[in-house]
Design a protein around this motif. Structure first.
Motif, PDB file in Angstrom:
ATOM      1  N   TYR A   1       0.878  -1.179   0.000  1.00 59.37           N
ATOM      2  CA  TYR A   1       0.000   0.000   0.000  1.00 59.37           C
ATOM      3  C   TYR A   1       0.913   1.225   0.000  1.00 59.37           C
ATOM      4  O   TYR A   1       1.276   1.757   1.040  1.00 59.37           O
ATOM      5  CB  TYR A   1      -0.888  -0.049   1.255  1.00 59.37           C
ATOM      6  N   LEU A   2       1.338   1.611  -1.206  1.00 60.30           N
ATOM      7  CA  LEU A   2       2.345   2.663  -1.354  1.00 60.30           C
ATOM      8  C   LEU A   2       1.890   3.706  -2.369  1.00 60.30           C
ATOM      9  O   LEU A   2       1.086   3.419  -3.256  1.00 60.30           O
ATOM     10  CB  LEU A   2       3.656   2.053  -1.859  1.00 60.30           C
ATOM     11  N   PRO A   3       2.452   4.923  -2.266  1.00 58.12           N
ATOM     12  CA  PRO A   3       2.199   5.903  -3.332  1.00 58.12           C
ATOM     13  C   PRO A   3       2.950   5.503  -4.601  1.00 58.12           C
ATOM     14  O   PRO A   3       3.701   4.520  -4.603  1.00 58.12           O
ATOM     15  CB  PRO A   3       2.749   7.213  -2.745  1.00 58.12           C
ATOM     16  N   MET A   4       2.776   6.296  -5.661  1.00 62.98           N
ATOM     17  CA  MET A   4       3.449   6.000  -6.935  1.00 62.98           C
ATOM     18  C   MET A   4       4.890   6.501  -6.890  1.00 62.98           C
ATOM     19  O   MET A   4       5.254   7.512  -7.486  1.00 62.98           O
ATOM     20  CB  MET A   4       2.675   6.640  -8.082  1.00 62.98           C
ATOM     21  N   VAL A   5       5.701   5.756  -6.162  1.00 64.12           N
ATOM     22  CA  VAL A   5       7.124   6.070  -6.013  1.00 64.12           C
ATOM     23  C   VAL A   5       7.920   4.875  -6.539  1.00 64.12           C
ATOM     24  O   VAL A   5       7.374   3.771  -6.664  1.00 64.12           O
ATOM     25  CB  VAL A   5       7.463   6.347  -4.534  1.00 64.12           C
ATOM     26  N   PRO A   6       9.205   5.046  -6.849  1.00 66.19           N
ATOM     27  CA  PRO A   6       9.984   3.920  -7.378  1.00 66.19           C
ATOM     28  C   PRO A   6       9.962   2.700  -6.453  1.00 66.19           C
ATOM     29  O   PRO A   6      10.011   1.562  -6.914  1.00 66.19           O
ATOM     30  CB  PRO A   6      11.402   4.495  -7.502  1.00 66.19           C
ATOM     31  N   GLU A   7       9.871   2.949  -5.141  1.00 72.54           N
ATOM     32  CA  GLU A   7       9.859   1.840  -4.181  1.00 72.54           C
ATOM     33  C   GLU A   7       8.683   0.885  -4.396  1.00 72.54           C
ATOM     34  O   GLU A   7       8.760  -0.292  -4.033  1.00 72.54           O
ATOM     35  CB  GLU A   7       9.812   2.383  -2.744  1.00 72.54           C
ATOM     36  N   LEU A   8       7.600   1.385  -5.002  1.00 70.87           N
ATOM     37  CA  LEU A   8       6.461   0.502  -5.293  1.00 70.87           C
ATOM     38  C   LEU A   8       6.868  -0.556  -6.318  1.00 70.87           C
ATOM     39  O   LEU A   8       6.598  -1.751  -6.140  1.00 70.87           O
ATOM     40  CB  LEU A   8       5.270   1.336  -5.788  1.00 70.87           C
ATOM     41  N   SER A   9       7.550  -0.141  -7.368  1.00 69.47           N
ATOM     42  CA  SER A   9       8.057  -1.117  -8.353  1.00 69.47           C
ATOM     43  C   SER A   9       9.071  -2.055  -7.720  1.00 69.47           C
ATOM     44  O   SER A   9       9.074  -3.262  -7.983  1.00 69.47           O
ATOM     45  CB  SER A   9       8.721  -0.390  -9.537  1.00 69.47           C
ATOM     46  N   VAL A  10       9.945  -1.502  -6.880  1.00 68.34           N
ATOM     47  CA  VAL A  10      10.968  -2.312  -6.214  1.00 68.34           C
ATOM     48  C   VAL A  10      10.307  -3.374  -5.335  1.00 68.34           C
ATOM     49  O   VAL A  10      10.692  -4.555  -5.369  1.00 68.34           O
ATOM     50  CB  VAL A  10      11.915  -1.418  -5.379  1.00 68.34           C
ATOM     51  N   ALA A  11       9.274  -2.979  -4.583  1.00 68.44           N
ATOM     52  CA  ALA A  11       8.591  -3.921  -3.677  1.00 68.44           C
ATOM     53  C   ALA A  11       7.912  -5.044  -4.459  1.00 68.44           C
ATOM     54  O   ALA A  11       7.998  -6.225  -4.093  1.00 68.44           O
ATOM     55  CB  ALA A  11       7.571  -3.177  -2.820  1.00 68.44           C
ATOM     56  N   VAL A  12       7.249  -4.689  -5.549  1.00 65.97           N
ATOM     57  CA  VAL A  12       6.565  -5.669  -6.396  1.00 65.97           C
ATOM     58  C   VAL A  12       7.570  -6.692  -6.936  1.00 65.97           C
ATOM     59  O   VAL A  12       7.374  -7.912  -6.848  1.00 65.97           O
ATOM     60  CB  VAL A  12       5.843  -4.923  -7.551  1.00 65.97           C
ATOM     61  N   LEU A  13       8.676  -6.172  -7.484  1.00 63.08           N
ATOM     62  CA  LEU A  13       9.682  -7.055  -8.088  1.00 63.08           C
ATOM     63  C   LEU A  13      10.433  -7.871  -7.034  1.00 63.08           C
ATOM     64  O   LEU A  13      10.809  -9.020  -7.285  1.00 63.08           O
ATOM     65  CB  LEU A  13      10.664  -6.224  -8.915  1.00 63.08           C
ATOM     66  N   ALA A  14      10.623  -7.298  -5.843  1.00 63.37           N
ATOM     67  CA  ALA A  14      11.308  -8.036  -4.765  1.00 63.37           C
ATOM     68  C   ALA A  14      10.468  -9.229  -4.328  1.00 63.37           C
ATOM     69  O   ALA A  14      11.004 -10.322  -4.070  1.00 63.37           O
ATOM     70  CB  ALA A  14      11.585  -7.111  -3.590  1.00 63.37           C
ATOM     71  N   CYS A  15       9.147  -9.043  -4.254  1.00 59.15           N
ATOM     72  CA  CYS A  15       8.257 -10.174  -3.933  1.00 59.15           C
ATOM     73  C   CYS A  15       8.400 -11.258  -4.994  1.00 59.15           C
ATOM     74  O   CYS A  15       8.581 -12.442  -4.679  1.00 59.15           O
ATOM     75  CB  CYS A  15       6.805  -9.709  -3.860  1.00 59.15           C
ATOM     76  N   ALA A  16       8.334 -10.841  -6.261  1.00 58.39           N
ATOM     77  CA  ALA A  16       8.441 -11.805  -7.363  1.00 58.39           C
ATOM     78  C   ALA A  16       9.789 -12.516  -7.347  1.00 58.39           C
ATOM     79  O   ALA A  16       9.884 -13.706  -7.680  1.00 58.39           O
ATOM     80  CB  ALA A  16       8.222 -11.092  -8.697  1.00 58.39           C
ATOM     81  N   ARG A  17      10.816 -11.807  -6.935  1.00 56.95           N
ATOM     82  CA  ARG A  17      12.173 -12.372  -6.910  1.00 56.95           C
ATOM     83  C   ARG A  17      12.253 -13.590  -5.998  1.00 56.95           C
ATOM     84  O   ARG A  17      12.902 -14.587  -6.312  1.00 56.95           O
ATOM     85  CB  ARG A  17      13.149 -11.296  -6.408  1.00 56.95           C
ATOM     86  N   ILE A  18      11.559 -13.507  -4.837  1.00 55.46           N
ATOM     87  CA  ILE A  18      11.661 -14.592  -3.841  1.00 55.46           C
ATOM     88  C   ILE A  18      10.438 -15.517  -3.859  1.00 55.46           C
ATOM     89  O   ILE A  18      10.310 -16.403  -3.021  1.00 55.46           O
ATOM     90  CB  ILE A  18      11.899 -14.036  -2.424  1.00 55.46           C
ATOM     91  N   GLY A  19       9.530 -15.266  -4.827  1.00 58.11           N
ATOM     92  CA  GLY A  19       8.366 -16.146  -4.943  1.00 58.11           C
ATOM     93  C   GLY A  19       7.240 -15.817  -3.977  1.00 58.11           C
ATOM     94  O   GLY A  19       6.301 -16.591  -3.826  1.00 58.11           O
TER      95      GLY A  19
END
Length: 629
Positions: A122-140
C-alpha cells in the motif's frame, strides 16, 4: 515477436487460432527459462481450470532485470516524476534497479517472508512501489497491491482474504495538493487483521507516525542491513505471481490470481505489439500500479522488453492542467497511454495548457480503462498527437492480464471509438442472452472469449467456485467478460459497457452491491440501490437511490454524510455523484430490485421504462420519476 505489417498480423492471427499451442510456444521461447515446459496448455472452462507451460521453471525478474544487465545495464529502466514539479526527476538504470530489488528481497527474507507468502503493498506512486513488487516476485512471495485511495476497511478486507503476513507502506503520500496518511490508514486496518507480523514503512511525506516495537520497521534502515546478492527463486510457470482485488457483483471484492509464466508472456507480447515498441523509446503509462494497467504496462510488460517507463506520482491537473504535457516535453516521451477520464478532464481546461509545449517526440497514443467517446478520441488524436500519431483504444480487464482487443499502433486501420480487432490468440464471440453465438457482422451481443490465452485469470484467491460462477457459468464453454459489444460491418469490435452489476467509473470497476452495502451501513439508511449514469468526465457516474429511516430535514447534509460513509468503507473513488431520496424501490414480487428501470430514470429516459406490471408496487416508479435529479 513484433508484428510489422497488417498482413503479418493476419498471418499471426490465423496461426494463433489454427495452432494456439504452437503459436504461444514460439513466443515463449524468447524468454529465459530454467527448465522447459512439459505441456503448453491444458484447459477446461467448465471447471475454470487453465494451465499454460506446465512444468516450465522460470522467474519473471530474471526476464525483467537479470537478462538486460549485460547489454542494457546502464540504460534507464524507470524515470520517476514527483507530485511536485519542482522536485528533480529520478532516473534508475537497470543495474541500479536490479541492485535495489535484490536488496529489498533480502529484507523480506530476513523478516520471514517465504515463497508463497502473501505481501500487501500500500504505497504511493514512487519507485519503491516497483521495487517492492519485483522483490516479492524475486523470492516467490505473492504480492497484493492495494490502490492508495482505498480505505482502512478495504485494506483490511484484502489483507484478511489473502492472509497477508507483511504490509509495505509509507508514512504518507502526496496527491495533488493533499497529503494522504498512508501509515495511519494501515494502522487502522490492522486492528482487524491478525496474520500480519511486520509492517515496513518508507519515508515519503515526513508525516509523524506511530511505530510499534517488534512489528514496524523503517525501509531506509532495513536496506542498509542486507547485501544486494539475491538469487531468483525458481518458479513453476503456474505458481501464483500476484493477487489483484477487483469489484464484483457481490459486496465482497474478489482476488484475481495471475501466475508467473503465462502472465509474463502475455504482458510482454501485448506491450511489444500494441505499442509497436522499439528499443530506446520512452513509454509513459499514467495509470497507478495499484491497478492492473500499472502492473502490466508500467512494471512487468515494459521491463521484460527492456523498455524505459515513466512513473508519475501526481495527478494530471496539479499544479495545473499542463502537467502531462510538461512531462512529455521534458523526457521526450514517445508513447502516452492514459485514460479517457483524464483526456476529458484535460479537454475541459481548453488548449491554453497544451499550446506552447513541444509534444513532437510522441509517436504513439493509447487509451485504457473504458471505451473512449468520439469527441475525446478526436481531441486526443488532433491536439496531442498532431493528427500524426496512431491511437490505440485498448480493451481488456484485470482478469485478462493484458490487452485483448486493440489496434496495433500504425498497423491496424483505426476507427474512432472502436477497440477494433482481437490480438493474436484472442478468439472473441458475441452471444445472445441464451448463449447462442451471434455470427456475421453488423450485430451486437454479450462479449465472450471461447479459447484461453496465457494471461487469463486462473482463479479467485481462496474461492475457486467464485471464479467458476463469475466467469465461466453464464455461457458454458466460454469466458464471459461482463461487457456488451457491437461488431460492425468491417468486423471491428466496439465495447458498449457493462451488462452486469458493475460500474466503470473513471476506468475503476466498482460493484453496485459494494456501494449499496456501504451506503446501507449509514445509521439513517434503510435501503439503497445504485446504478451508473452518463457523466461528462468520468464516463459513468454513481447515482444512488436511498430510502431514509425517517423524513430528511437537511438533504444536502445527509448526502454529505452518505458520501463520507462510502469514503470510509470503500474509498473516495466510490462516492455517489447523485443521491435521490425515495420512499421505495421498484422490486419484483420476489424482492429483486429492477435496476434497469432505475438506470433509465437516471439517464433521463423516463418514457421508455418497459413493462412495470410485474413490480410489487408500480406506483413507486412514478414517485421516483417525479424526484429524479
Amino acid at each position: 515477436m513484433r508484428i510489422k505489417t497488417f498482413e503479418e498480423y493476419q498471418v499471426a492471427y490465423k496461426q494463433s487460432v489454427d495452432d494456439p499451442e504452437g503459436f504461444w510456444a514460439e513466443v515463449a521461447q524468447q524468454f529465459v527459462w530454467r527448465k522447459p515446459w512439459k505441456k503448453v496448455l491444458s484447459w477446461d472452462f467448465t471447471e475454470a481450470n487453465i494451465k499454460w507451460f506446465e512444468g516450465g521453471v522460470m522467474n519473471i525478474t530474471e526476464n525483467a532485470l537479470d537478462r538486460h544487465l549485460a547489454d542494457k545495464g546502464d540504460q534507464v529502466a524507470l524515470i520517476w516524476e514527483s507530485n511536485d514539479p519542482e522536485d528533480k526527476a529520478i532516473s534508475i538504470t537497470y543495474r541500479v534497479l536490479f541492485d535495489q530489488v535484490c536488496r529489498f528481497a533480502n529484507v523480506l527474507k530476513k523478516h520471514g517472508v517465504q515463497k508463497g507468502d502473501r505481501v500487501c503493498i500500500y504505497l504511493p506512486m514512487v519507485p519503491e512501489l516497483s521495487v517492492a513488487v519485483l522483490a516479492c516476485a524475486r523470492i516467490g512471495a505473492i504480492h497484493s497491491v492495494v490502490f492508495g485511495g482505498f480505505s482502512a476497511k478495504s485494506i483490511a478486507d484484502r489483507i484478511n482474504d489473502a492472509e497477508c503476513t507483511m504490509v509495505i507502506t509509507s508514512d504518507g503520500a502526496f496527491r495533488g495538493n493533499k497529503v494522504i496518511p498512508m501509515k495511519a490508514t494501515v494502522d487502522e486496518a490492522l486492528v482487524q487483521c491478525d496474520t500480519v507480523k511486520h509492517v515496513i514503512v518508507m519515508t515519503r511525506t515526513r508525516t509523524p507516525v506511530s511505530m510499534l516495537k517488534g512489528r514496524d520497521l523503517w525501509w531506509e534502515d532495513e536496506v542498509k542491513l542486507v547485501d544486494s546478492v539475491c538469487a531468483a527463486e525458481p518458479m513453476d510457470a503456474e505458481d501464483i505471481l500476484f493477487i489483484l482485488y477487483t469489484s464484483g457483483s457481490t459486496g465482497k471484492p474478489k482476488g484475481v490470481v495471475h501466475t508467473c509464466g503465462g502472465y509474463m508472456i502475455f504482458a510482454a507480447y501485448t506491450f511489444t505489439n500494441v505499442f509497436q515498441y522499439e528499443p530506446g523509446e520512452i513509454h509513459f503509462c499514467t495509470a497507478d500500479i495499484g491497478w492492473i494497467t500499472g502492473h502490466s504496462y508500467i512494471v512487468y510488460g515494459p521491463l521484460c522488453c527492456g523498455a524505459t517507463s515513466v512513473i508519475f506520482e501526481g495527478v494530471p491537473t496539479y499544479p495545473d492542467a499542463s502537467r502531462f504535457w510538461k512531462i512529455i516535453e521534458k523526457h521526450k516521451v514517445n508513447i502516452l497511454y492514459t485514460a479517457p477520464t483524464a483526456i476529458r478532464s484535460l479537454m475541459s481546461f481548453g488548449l491554453d495548457y497544451v499550446n506552447g509545449h513541444d509534444l513532437s517526440s510522441l509517436t504513439k497514443l493509447g487509451s485504457v480503462g473504458e471505451p473512449i467517446n468520439e469527441e475525446a478520441w478526436h481531441w486526443y488524436k488532433t491536439n496531442i498527437g498532431a493528427d500524426d500519431c496512431p491511437l490505440v483504444d485498448t480493451w481488456w480487464q484485470t482478469e485478462t492480464g493484458g490487452i485483448m482487443i486493440s489496434p496495433l499502433a500504425g498497423i491496424t486501420p483505426e476507427k474512432p471509438t472502436f477497440a477494433s480487432l482481437p490480438l493474436p490468440g484472442i478468439q472473441p464471440v458475441l452471444v445472445d442472452e441464451s448463449g447462442n453465438e451471434i455470427e456475421g457482422n453488423g450485430v451486437s451481443g454479450n462479449l465472450c472469449i471461447k479459447f484461453p490465452w496465457p494471461g487469463i485469470i486462473r482463479t479467485t484467491y481462496g474461492d475457486h467456485e467464485r471464479a467458476k460462477q463469475t466467469y465461466f457459468s453464464a455461457y458454458p464453454g466460454m469466458y464471459f467478460t461482463g461487457d456488451g459489444c457491437l461488431r460492425d460491418e468491417d468486423g471491428y469490435y466496439r465495447i458498449t459497457g457493462r451488462v452486469d452489476d458493475v460500474l466503470n467509473v473513471s476506468g475503476h470497476r466498482i460493484g453496485t452491491a459494494e456501494v449499496e452495502n456501504a451506503i446501507n451501513m449509514h445509521l439513517g439508511v434503510v435501503e439503497s440501490a445504485v446504478v451508473g449514469y452518463p457523466h461528462d468526465i468520468k464516463g459513468q457516474g454513481i447515482y444512488a437511490y436511498v430510502i431514509a429511516e425517517k423524513s430528511v430535514h437537511d438533504p444536502e447534509m445527509f448526502k454529505k454524510d452518505i458520501a463520507a460513509t462510502v469514503s470510509r468503507i470503500i474509498g473516495p473513488i466510490a462516492k455517489p455523484d447523485k443521491v435521490q431520496f425515495v420512499t421505495g424501490l421498484p422490486k419484483t414480487r420476489s424482492g429483486k430490485i429492477m435496476r434497469r428501470i432505475l438506470k433509465k430514470i437516471s439517464e433521463g429516459d423516463v418514457n421508455n421504462l418497459g413493462d412495470t406490471s410485474t413490480l410489487l408496487d408500480p406506483a413507486v416508479v412514478d414517485d421516483i420519476k417525479k424526484g429524479a435529479l
